[in-house]
Motif scaffolding. Sequence first.
Motif, PDB file in Angstrom:
ATOM      1  N   CYS A  33      42.584  43.264  37.497  1.00 24.04           N
ATOM      2  CA  CYS A  33      42.120  42.097  38.236  1.00 24.04           C
ATOM      3  C   CYS A  33      43.328  41.326  38.753  1.00 24.04           C
ATOM      4  N   CYS A  42      42.109  36.042  38.349  1.00 27.24           N
ATOM      5  CA  CYS A  42      41.272  35.802  37.180  1.00 27.24           C
ATOM      6  C   CYS A  42      41.182  34.295  36.953  1.00 27.24           C
ATOM      7  N   ARG A  87      36.816  35.046  34.244  1.00 24.21           N
ATOM      8  CA  ARG A  87      36.073  35.920  35.153  1.00 24.21           C
ATOM      9  C   ARG A  87      36.998  36.372  36.270  1.00 24.21           C
ATOM     10  N   CYS A  88      36.920  37.657  36.580  1.00 28.85           N
ATOM     11  CA  CYS A  88      37.692  38.207  37.692  1.00 28.85           C
ATOM     12  C   CYS A  88      36.959  37.877  38.989  1.00 28.85           C
ATOM     13  N   VAL A  89      37.644  37.231  39.926  1.00 27.60           N
ATOM     14  CA  VAL A  89      36.999  36.865  41.188  1.00 27.60           C
ATOM     15  C   VAL A  89      37.517  37.686  42.369  1.00 27.60           C
ATOM     16  N   GLN A 104      31.806  41.755  43.999  1.00 26.00           N
ATOM     17  CA  GLN A 104      32.470  40.883  43.036  1.00 26.00           C
ATOM     18  C   GLN A 104      31.816  41.085  41.675  1.00 26.00           C
ATOM     19  N   PHE A 146      30.669  39.784  38.010  1.00 24.12           N
ATOM     20  CA  PHE A 146      30.253  38.516  37.417  1.00 24.12           C
ATOM     21  C   PHE A 146      30.297  38.539  35.893  1.00 24.12           C
TER      22      PHE A 146
END
Length: 72
Positions: free
Chosen positions: A9, A12, A23-25, A49, A51
């Motif tokens: 990721c 993050c 959470r990885c965005v 994405q 969630f």
Amino acid sequence: GDDVKSACCDTCLCTRSQPPTCRCVDVGERCHSACNHCVCNYSNPPQCQCFDTHKFCYKACHSSEKEEVIKN
């Protein structure tokens, strides 16, 4: 498993709580390999994405990792 080892990721987001909720965005054509809740739109190419939330961030996919703290 191997999915978690290969997951990565670049962006993050984590809360300030202890333990943090992260959470990885990252947005891309697919979610990272360990993602359980991947949401994609119907554009071409798709914009996906993940969630999932965790108490940690995955390693960076690229050399410039961005980790940001968001306020609860």
